[in-house]
Scaffold this motif. Structure first.
Motif: not given
Length: 265
Positions: A98-107, A109-117, A153-157
């Motif tokens: 975890v690099l840090g925390f941001v408001p959800a709306n700061d990301i 949506p075009i950057r979202f790739a694959k989701p994992y539980f 290696e990827r960034l992730a939210a």
């Protein structure tokens, strides 16, 4: 009612934020139900088969004998085994950092790739898992992380959803293309804008859980028509709107009647 077992974990490691270590596993959060069309030979409808052939000896290679390698600049190849990749000197191979925390709306949506539980790995991880989930909900934030899954290696939210942590891999900034003038700069009138905004209000609200993919049904209708000699009527091709103002006014009236006759439940 019987429930299916969870899918196989694709990654095992730990989430680290501050000095907290949360052992976890990642599971695929989605599955596609696409219609699979086979490649065929147009002349006789025979199936096209793709074979794995070694470029050195020309022999077909069974899947269990296929490995991976890194190609050097001089075209040489360095074989890399699964064991090599597991020992890669990269912390994020086994750690969601975890690099840090941001408001959800700061990301974007075009950057979202694959989701994992994300599931806690072991009883000792459950308390920290619950705490992190609740804290993200309370703060209205997502955690920006780095993680290596398989060979990248990827960034992730990391975000909460219905009491569960979901990790979305993100595209790197240099993987996002700019539109470069794709959108036109045609001006609109105040009346057109007012009607368009009003139409958006009339059409507000969509229950996406009630929607389904109609492509498979259309394929089945097409196949049935071709095998029985029946007719298949394609839908009309949409034509560009010319009198935009008149069409907007008619759309608002139609949407208003639909909403009046079918009020939200």
């Amino acid at each position: 009612m019987a429930t299916s077992s969870p899918p196989r974990a694709v990654w095992t490691g730990a989430i680290t934020f501050g000095l907290v270590v949360l052992p976890c596993r990642l599971y695929p959060a989605t599955e596609e139900h696409a219609v699979r069309l086979r490649e065929i030979h147009k002349a006789d409808a025979g199936r096209i088969r793709h074979r794995r052939v070694c470029e050195i000896d020309g022999q077909e290679v069974p899947y269990e004998d296929v490995g991976r390698g890194y190609e050097l600049a001089d075209a040489g190849m360095v074989p890399l085994t699964d064991r090599d990749l597991e020992r890669l000197p990269l912390p994020t191979c086994h750690q969601v950092d975890v690099l840090g925390f941001v408001p959800a709306n700061d990301i974007n949506p075009i950057r979202f790739a694959k989701p994992y539980f994300v599931a806690p790995d072991g009883d000792a991880a459950q308390h920290a898992y619950t705490l992190l989930t609740a804290a993200l909900v309370h703060a209205g934030a997502v955690a920006v992380c780095k993680v290596a899954i398989r060979t990248r290696e990827r960034l992730a939210a990391l975000r909460p959803r219905h009491g569960t942590l979901v990790l979305h891999t993100l595209l790197w900034p240099d993987e996002i293309r700019e539109p470069h003038g794709i959108g036109p700069a045609t001006p609109v009138t105040e009346q057109e804008l007012k009607l368009a905004v009003h139409l958006i209000g009339e059409l507000a609200g969509v229950d996406t859980d009630e929607l389904h993919d109609e492509y498979r049904e259309a394929i089945e209708q097409l196949v049935d028509a071709k095998t029985t000699g029946g007719q298949f009527e394609p839908p009309p091709t949409p034509q560009a709107t010319e009198d935009l103002l008149a069409v907007l006014e008619e759309s608002v009236r139609a949407a208003h009647h639909i909403q009046r006759d079918n009020p939200p439940r």
